[in-house]
Design an enzyme around this catalytic site. Structure first.
Site, PDB file in Angstrom:
ATOM      1  NE  ARG A 105      -2.803  -0.370   3.361  1.00 14.52           N
ATOM      2  CZ  ARG A 105      -3.702   0.073   4.220  1.00 14.52           C
ATOM      3  NH1 ARG A 105      -4.970   0.089   3.928  1.00 14.52           N
ATOM      4  NH2 ARG A 105      -3.315   0.486   5.418  1.00 14.52           N
ATOM      5  CG  ASP A 106       3.952   4.249   1.220  1.00  8.92           C
ATOM      6  OD1 ASP A 106       3.594   5.068   0.346  1.00  8.92           O
ATOM      7  OD2 ASP A 106       4.695   4.555   2.167  1.00  8.92           O
TER       8      ASP A 106
END
Length: 135
Positions: A105-106
């Site tokens: 997610r990053d």
């Protein structure tokens, strides 16, 4: 704040020291540590240990001399062959995570480290989450 320490002639460690100001920050750090502990893949930074020092959290990982992809992209122009190699290595890490029901997610160039031996490793699991029932 990152520090590199030579432990012996074969092992250099990176120690990330984070100042903890809230309980949420402490929980988030322990969550990141939990994901790192579960990962065992050549394209994911190797986790060694963590220390809760009260107002500081120390996370010990392998040290990669090459810096981040972001830093390298600012200094060098990559050929299509280099870009393809980096993308393939990142996809190996993502496939491993997804097969183990984790989502990073990053993803960004600042969260991809490169060694001087052309190893590509995903770092920073602070926003990582676990998939439950495929969602």
């Amino acid at each position: 704040q990152d520090c590199a320490y030579l432990i012996d002639s074969l092992l250099i460690l990176n120690i990330l020291c984070t100042i903890i100001e809230t309980e949420k920050q402490k929980r988030d750090n322990w969550s990141e540590i939990g994901f790192l502990q579960r990962c065992n893949h050549p394209n994911i930074v190797k986790f060694y240990d963590a220390y809760d020092m009260g107002s500081e959290m120390w996370i010990v990982t392998e040290f990669l001399e090459g810096g981040t992809l972001s830093e390298a992209a600012n200094r060098h122009q990559f050929s299509e062959q280099h870009i393809g190699y980096i993308a393939r290595e990142m996809l190996k890490a993502l496939t491993y995570l997804h097969n183990n029901k984790m989502v990073h997610r990053d993803l960004k160039s600042a969260n991809v480290m490169m060694s001087i031996d052309a190893e590509i490793k995903l770092i920073d699991f602070g926003l990582c989450c676990e998939l439950v029932n495929g969602e």
